[in-house]
Design a protein around this motif. Structure first.
Motif, PDB file in Angstrom:
ATOM      1  N   ALA A 210       5.409   0.203  10.128  1.00 46.55           N
ATOM      2  CA  ALA A 210       4.589  -0.384   8.893  1.00 46.55           C
ATOM      3  C   ALA A 210       4.447  -2.199  10.143  1.00 46.55           C
ATOM      4  CB  ALA A 210       4.536  -0.658   8.093  1.00 46.55           C
ATOM      5  N   PRO A 211       3.054  -2.686  10.257  1.00 47.09           N
ATOM      6  CA  PRO A 211       3.443  -3.798  11.083  1.00 47.09           C
ATOM      7  C   PRO A 211       3.891  -4.948   9.784  1.00 47.09           C
ATOM      8  CG  PRO A 211       1.104  -2.926  10.246  1.00 47.09           C
ATOM      9  CD  PRO A 211       1.743  -1.529   9.881  1.00 47.09           C
ATOM     10  N   GLY A 212       3.845  -5.033   8.037  1.00 50.37           N
ATOM     11  CA  GLY A 212       4.212  -5.444   7.114  1.00 50.37           C
ATOM     12  C   GLY A 212       4.169  -4.217   5.862  1.00 50.37           C
ATOM     13  N   ARG A 213       4.550  -5.582   4.876  1.00 50.09           N
ATOM     14  CA  ARG A 213       4.347  -4.706   3.260  1.00 50.09           C
ATOM     15  C   ARG A 213       3.526  -4.748   3.092  1.00 50.09           C
ATOM     16  NH1 ARG A 213       7.161  -7.797   0.373  1.00 50.09           N
ATOM     17  NH2 ARG A 213       7.391  -9.450   1.398  1.00 50.09           N
ATOM     18  N   VAL A 214       3.309  -3.723   2.284  1.00 50.20           N
ATOM     19  CA  VAL A 214       1.848  -2.797   1.623  1.00 50.20           C
ATOM     20  C   VAL A 214       2.281  -3.705   0.266  1.00 50.20           C
ATOM     21  CG1 VAL A 214      -0.118  -1.846   0.299  1.00 50.20           C
ATOM     22  CG2 VAL A 214       1.090  -1.908   3.083  1.00 50.20           C
ATOM     23  N   ILE A 215       1.206  -4.546  -1.029  1.00 47.59           N
ATOM     24  CA  ILE A 215       1.294  -5.215  -1.387  1.00 47.59           C
ATOM     25  C   ILE A 215       0.727  -4.268  -2.479  1.00 47.59           C
ATOM     26  CG2 ILE A 215       0.828  -6.719  -3.260  1.00 47.59           C
ATOM     27  CD1 ILE A 215       3.360  -8.208  -1.510  1.00 47.59           C
TER      28      ILE A 215
END
Length: 303
Positions: A210-215
């Motif tokens: 993933a490119p980042g964390r999903v909030i």
């Protein structure tokens, strides 16, 4: 939530900046200009920018920095509502502009990164070091979508860095109060991303693939636009279709505040206690003011 209509007749307003004198400077994307709105609702053109001025922020130099999408939308009328449509064939890309209110000079600071033209710069936020994070929203084409990205740049024109690439439609961007996280709203996914900061202008690798964390991913068909962060860390994102502001807690919980426009595009905070909120209601061309239940985060630079 009680709300006050401050101004109307705007041509797709966005990018509000709350100034110390109580006035608001905002962009009019369709109108291709920056406009000042006084507390009594009077409008004054600040500068004609051309293209499609979207986000705006005060930089460490006292200038107004503008993410300009270069005219990435055709404009449609749907029963009196202004709707952003497809990208016109004439669109060649966007740019980062700097406007100096003292001299009246408007200049383009960045229009490419590593030899690639910026597609549709959308929103920006300055960190404590005086550099800024900005999103490139990408654009539509007859063959499909050109994906956007998340960038960092310095205000002296010396550096621009693409920190995340191939994000579907990054829009609003903001920093956590301690500046260890960059938040970005993805319009088409209805998703709020969190990217951990490794150092000034540099992101840590994302988790796994993933490119980042999903909030949080919003349910049903809701789209996300620009955002502002509260002093306590909640992220307030303007919401399309389900018109209003959706507030995301970093733990993933949400709450929604409705406003009378299906395309709310941005929010900013100001006032002595930072609990005054201004919301751009873009399809109807209006600017609203409301008392927010919690204080907004004071930005690093203002005027």
């Amino acid at each position: 939530m009680e709300m006050q209509l401050v101004a109307e007749g705007l041509e797709f307003p966005e990018g509000p900046i709350a100034l110390g004198d109580g006035s608001i400077i905002l962009t009019e994307i369709k109108g291709q200009r920056l406009t000042r709105i006084t507390p009594d609702g009077k409008k004054e053109i600040v500068v004609e920018t051309g293209g499609g001025p979207n986000g705006a922020a005060i930089g460490p130099d006292g200038a107004i920095w503008i993410t300009n999408n270069g005219g990435a939308f055709e404009w449609l009328d749907n029963m009196g509502l202004t709707i952003p449509g497809p990208t016109p064939a004439s669109h060649v890309g966007g740019m980062i502009q700097r406007y100096d209110p003292k001299s009246g000079k408007l200049e383009t600071v960045y229009e490419a990164c590593e030899g690639r033209r910026l597609i549709g710069p959308n929103d920006l936020v300055f960190d404590r070091q005086g550099g800024f994070w900005f999103t490139d929203h990408g654009c539509s084409t007859p063959e499909g979508r050109k994906f956007g990205g998340l960038y960092y740049a310095k205000a002296d024109g010396s550096l621009i860095s693409r920190q995340r690439d191939h994000i579907i439609s990054p829009n609003g961007v903001g920093l956590s109060p301690d500046e260890t996280v960059v938040y970005a709203a993805d319009t088409q996914l209805g998703r709020l991303w969190a990217f951990d900061v490794a150092g000034p202008g540099v992101l840590s690798p994302g988790p796994g693939f993933a490119p980042g964390r999903v909030i949080c991913n919003l349910q049903d068909y809701q789209l996300l636009d620009s955002l502002a962060v509260e002093a306590g860390g909640k992220v307030c994102v303007a919401t399309i279709i389900n018109g209003g502001i959706t507030t995301f807690d970093p733990d993933g919980s949400i709450e929604h505040y409705a406003f009378p426009d299906p395309i709310c595009t941005n929010i900013c905070f100001g006032g002595a206690d930072m609990m005054d909120a201004w919301i751009t209601a873009s399809a109807t061309g209006k600017l609203f003011k409301a008392r927010w239940p919690r204080p907004g985060l004071k930005l690093n630079f203002n005027a």
